[in-house]
Scaffold this active site. Structure first.
Site, short mmCIF file in Angstrom:
data_model
loop_
_atom_site.label_atom_id
_atom_site.label_comp_id
_atom_site.label_asym_id
_atom_site.label_seq_id
_atom_site.Cartn_x
_atom_site.Cartn_y
_atom_site.Cartn_z
N SER A 132 7.45 -9.21 1.71
CA SER A 132 6.91 -10.29 0.86
C SER A 132 7.99 -11.30 0.48
CB SER A 132 6.24 -9.72 -0.39
OG SER A 132 7.05 -8.77 -1.02
N HIS A 184 3.57 -1.99 3.39
CA HIS A 184 4.28 -2.65 2.26
C HIS A 184 3.46 -2.40 0.99
CE1 HIS A 184 7.01 -5.31 0.32
NE2 HIS A 184 6.51 -6.48 0.65
N ARG A 189 12.17 2.97 -9.44
CA ARG A 189 10.92 2.41 -9.96
C ARG A 189 9.88 3.52 -10.06
NH1 ARG A 189 10.11 -2.17 -5.49
NH2 ARG A 189 10.50 -0.31 -4.25
N HIS A 234 11.36 4.81 2.94
CA HIS A 234 11.79 3.44 2.63
C HIS A 234 12.76 2.94 3.69
CE1 HIS A 234 13.14 -0.07 0.35
NE2 HIS A 234 11.99 0.06 -0.28
N ASP A 240 5.34 3.01 -4.87
CA ASP A 240 3.89 3.07 -4.74
C ASP A 240 3.31 4.46 -4.99
OD1 ASP A 240 3.73 0.38 -4.12
OD2 ASP A 240 4.13 0.75 -2.00
N1 NMX Z 1 5.18 9.34 6.61
C1 NMX Z 1 5.26 9.61 7.93
N2 NMX Z 1 6.15 9.09 8.77
C2 NMX Z 1 7.05 8.26 8.23
C3 NMX Z 1 7.08 7.97 6.87
C4 NMX Z 1 6.09 8.52 6.03
N3 NMX Z 1 6.00 8.25 4.75
N4 NMX Z 1 8.11 7.10 6.63
C5 NMX Z 1 8.69 6.89 7.84
N5 NMX Z 1 8.04 7.58 8.80
C6 NMX Z 1 8.29 7.55 10.23
C7 NMX Z 1 8.14 6.11 10.73
O1 NMX Z 1 6.78 5.79 10.93
C8 NMX Z 1 8.96 6.15 11.99
O2 NMX Z 1 8.18 6.77 12.99
P1 NMX Z 1 8.30 6.32 14.54
O3 NMX Z 1 9.70 6.66 14.93
O4 NMX Z 1 7.25 7.12 15.21
O5 NMX Z 1 8.05 4.83 14.56
C9 NMX Z 1 10.10 7.09 11.62
O6 NMX Z 1 9.64 7.88 10.50
C10 NMX Z 1 11.38 6.37 11.21
O7 NMX Z 1 11.05 5.45 10.18
P2 NMX Z 1 12.12 5.09 9.04
O8 NMX Z 1 13.28 4.43 9.72
O9 NMX Z 1 12.38 6.24 8.17
O10 NMX Z 1 11.29 4.05 8.16
P3 NMX Z 1 11.13 2.47 8.35
O11 NMX Z 1 12.32 1.81 7.75
O12 NMX Z 1 10.81 2.13 9.76
O13 NMX Z 1 9.82 2.18 7.48
C11 NMX Z 1 8.41 2.45 5.58
C12 NMX Z 1 9.84 2.23 6.07
C13 NMX Z 1 8.36 2.29 4.08
C14 NMX Z 1 7.51 1.38 6.20
C15 NMX Z 1 7.96 3.86 5.99
O14 NMX Z 1 8.74 4.83 5.34
C16 NMX Z 1 6.48 4.12 5.73
O15 NMX Z 1 5.64 3.80 6.57
N6 NMX Z 1 6.14 4.73 4.52
C17 NMX Z 1 4.77 4.92 4.14
C18 NMX Z 1 4.17 3.63 3.65
C19 NMX Z 1 4.74 3.21 2.32
O16 NMX Z 1 4.86 3.99 1.41
N7 NMX Z 1 5.07 1.92 2.22
C20 NMX Z 1 5.51 1.36 0.96
C21 NMX Z 1 6.94 0.88 0.93
C22 NMX Z 1 7.29 0.33 -0.42
N8 NMX Z 1 6.57 -0.91 -0.70
O17 NMX Z 1 5.92 -0.99 -1.70
O18 NMX Z 1 6.61 -1.84 0.06
C1 MLT Z 2 9.51 -3.58 -1.96
O1 MLT Z 2 9.46 -3.46 -3.18
O2 MLT Z 2 9.52 -4.70 -1.43
C2 MLT Z 2 9.45 -2.36 -1.11
O3 MLT Z 2 10.10 -1.29 -1.71
C3 MLT Z 2 9.84 -2.58 0.31
C4 MLT Z 2 11.27 -2.90 0.62
O4 MLT Z 2 12.11 -3.10 -0.23
O5 MLT Z 2 11.56 -2.93 1.83
#
Ligand code: NMX
Ligand code: MLT
Length: 442
Positions: free
Chosen positions: A242, A272, A328, A319, A374
């Site tokens: 964002s 996100h 948070r 994350h 979240d």
């Molecule tokens: N559940 C299952 N798999 C996960 C999760 C999770 N919560 N988090 C990461 N992974 C997987 C990810 O999909 C990736 O798989 P692949 O190699 O098959 O593509 C692998 O682990 C490596 O990912 P990371 O490097 O640990 O995470 P990345 O930096 O790519 O993504 C998020 C960060 C936040 C997008 C990821 O952790 C996620 O999808 N979390 C669940 C959704 C979430 O809670 N999002 C909110 C973030 C905060 N916000 O408010 O924005």
């Molecule tokens: C955010 O607050 O924007 C989320 O935690 C995602 C991030 O920092 O990458």
């Protein structure tokens, strides 16, 4: 001597800051601060240092600092609304903009300023009413924001011809106008969509958090929940979707309305901001499958594994930068421990916190098995009666606006360039990796 306004103080800070940026570029522009490898180019630029902001900084282990202050330090330092536990959002805006903790008098100046700016044009309500009622609230929120673009003072001054040195001024005006109007727009969407189409008129005597709770129709201490929630969700340095989307669009000199709407569209993605509605959705589905009974840790573990085995992510966990529990999350958990310690949904969320990190570690993919913001936020909303969880990302969006709008005001003040990273082809990466001959054309 009369007190300087926020805008006057901001201008002073901008003038003090500009030589630092100019010097870095002129004298030290060639100094390297990192390298980029193939997995970063393919993998979402993770860890690539190519954005600059002074509004907040995210340490992987410690979490966010707003203008150098941790979350508890921020809550302690800022002037509090009389009779409330949490500070004025308006004072926090002052701090994000200037880096200074405002006095009560300086805070009140912003409270009054926002009241003068708060009138939402009638056509915004007309637009919201014209959209299909089953549109996602984030679609409504984003559309309402971009619909106000015709109000942009920046766009108007730019069309008239304006010096680059002055860009920050109308940007600040647009950003302040937006901040003053977003709470009413958000609450209107909520009441129109979920509460029998019965919007509640703003109360001009209240601060931003108090007025938001009033317009939502939710009793105290929801005003404090709103203040806490908006401050916690405000900023997470510049690289999150964002913030980055807002900055990127603003870098083309698009005004604050176009830019914020873009940022809100990014926040609407399930990886996100939308993850907070997904957390509640996941938890409620799980409870429904158990017929409402309190799960055992084994049942919970199985549900988490079922989610992972079906190729889905566990929402609210993991994350891109953090490698510890998000402060948070902790801050909201402390709120729950104080205000709703025995609430079954809070207990369930705590049980997930106990079980999910081990499951994610065993699964072995996520680099960070700990909860993010979240995972906890929906419980508080649910407890205070805001159970319509597809609305939760709008709440995130009102908070996020504080950070991204402060950022783009400073982008204009420091003359940050139009963003334009370079792309390469897959063949170029194969060449760099030494697995492909240099082709005449890629
Ligand atoms: N559940 C299952 N798999 C996960 C999760 C999770 N919560 N988090 C990461 N992974 C997987 C990810 O999909 C990736 O798989 P692949 O190699 O098959 O593509 C692998 O682990 C490596 O990912 P990371 O490097 O640990 O995470 P990345 O930096 O790519 O993504 C998020 C960060 C936040 C997008 C990821 O952790 C996620 O999808 N979390 C669940 C959704 C979430 O809670 N999002 C909110 C973030 C905060 N916000 O408010 O924005
Ligand atoms: C955010 O607050 O924007 C989320 O935690 C995602 C991030 O920092 O990458």
């Amino acid at each position: 001597m009369s007190m300087a306004t926020l805008k006057e103080t901001l201008f002073k800070k901008i003038q003090e800051h500009r030589p630092r940026t100019t010097r870095l570029v002129k004298e030290f522009g060639d100094v390297k601060i990192g390298e980029v490898n193939i997995s970063q180019a393919i993998g979402g630029a993770r860890g690539v240092k190519c954005l600059v902001t002074d509004i907040s900084y995210l340490d992987p282990m410690e979490g966010i600092r707003f203008r150098g202050k941790t979350i508890p330090e921020t809550f302690d330092a800022l002037p509090k609304v009389p009779g409330s536990e949490y500070p004025y959002v308006e004072g926090f805006w002052y701090m994000l903009m200037t880096g200074d903790v405002p006095t009560m008098e300086q805070t009140q100046e912003v409270v009054e300023d926002w009241k003068q700016r708060a009138r939402v044009p009638q056509y915004v309500f007309d637009l919201l009413r014209a959209l299909p009622r089953d549109s996602h609230p984030m679609t409504m929120f984003s559309a309402a924001i971009v619909s106000m673009q015709r109000e942009s003072i920046f766009a108007q001054k730019y069309a008239e011809g304006m010096s680059k040195m002055d860009y920050w001024d109308p940007m600040f005006e647009d950003c302040s106008n937006l901040m003053a109007r977003l709470p009413e727009i958000a609450a209107y969407i909520y009441r129109m969509k979920y509460k029998g189409d019965a919007p509640i008129a703003p109360d001009p005597n209240l601060d931003m958090g108090g007025n938001f709770a009033h317009m939502m129709g939710v009793a105290k201490p929801y005003d404090d929940v709103a203040r806490m929630y908006f401050i916690l969700h405000s900023d997470h340095e510049s690289g999150n979707v964002s913030a980055h989307a807002t900055h990127l669009v603003a870098s083309a000199l698009s005004d604050a309305y176009y830019s914020l709407s873009a940022g809100i569209n990014g926040l609407a993605g399930p990886l996100h901001g939308l993850a907070n509605q997904e957390v509640l959705g996941w938890t409620q589905d799980f409870m429904a499958k158990l017929g409402g009974k309190v799960p055992t840790e084994d049942e919970l573990k199985k549900a988490l594994w079922d989610t992972l085995n079906s190729g889905q992510v566990i929402p609210g966990y993991g994350h891109a930068v953090l490698r510890k529990t998000d402060p948070r999350y902790t801050s909201q958990m402390e709120f729950c421990e104080k205000h709703l310690p025995d609430y079954p949904l809070f207990k369930l969320v705590n049980m997930i916190y106990k079980v999910a990190p081990d499951v994610l570690m065993e699964h072995g993919k996520a680099k960070n098995p700990w909860p993010n913001v979240d995972a906890q936020s929906g419980v508080i909303q649910w407890y205070y009666g805001v159970t319509e969880y597809d609305f939760y990302t709008v709440l995130f969006g009102v908070g996020r606006a504080l950070g991204v709008l402060a950022n783009i005001t400073w982008d204009r003040a420091l003359g940050y360039a139009i963003e334009r990273p370079k792309s390469v082809t897959t063949a170029m990466l194969e060449e760099a990796a030494g697995i492909k001959e240099k082709a005449a054309s890629n």
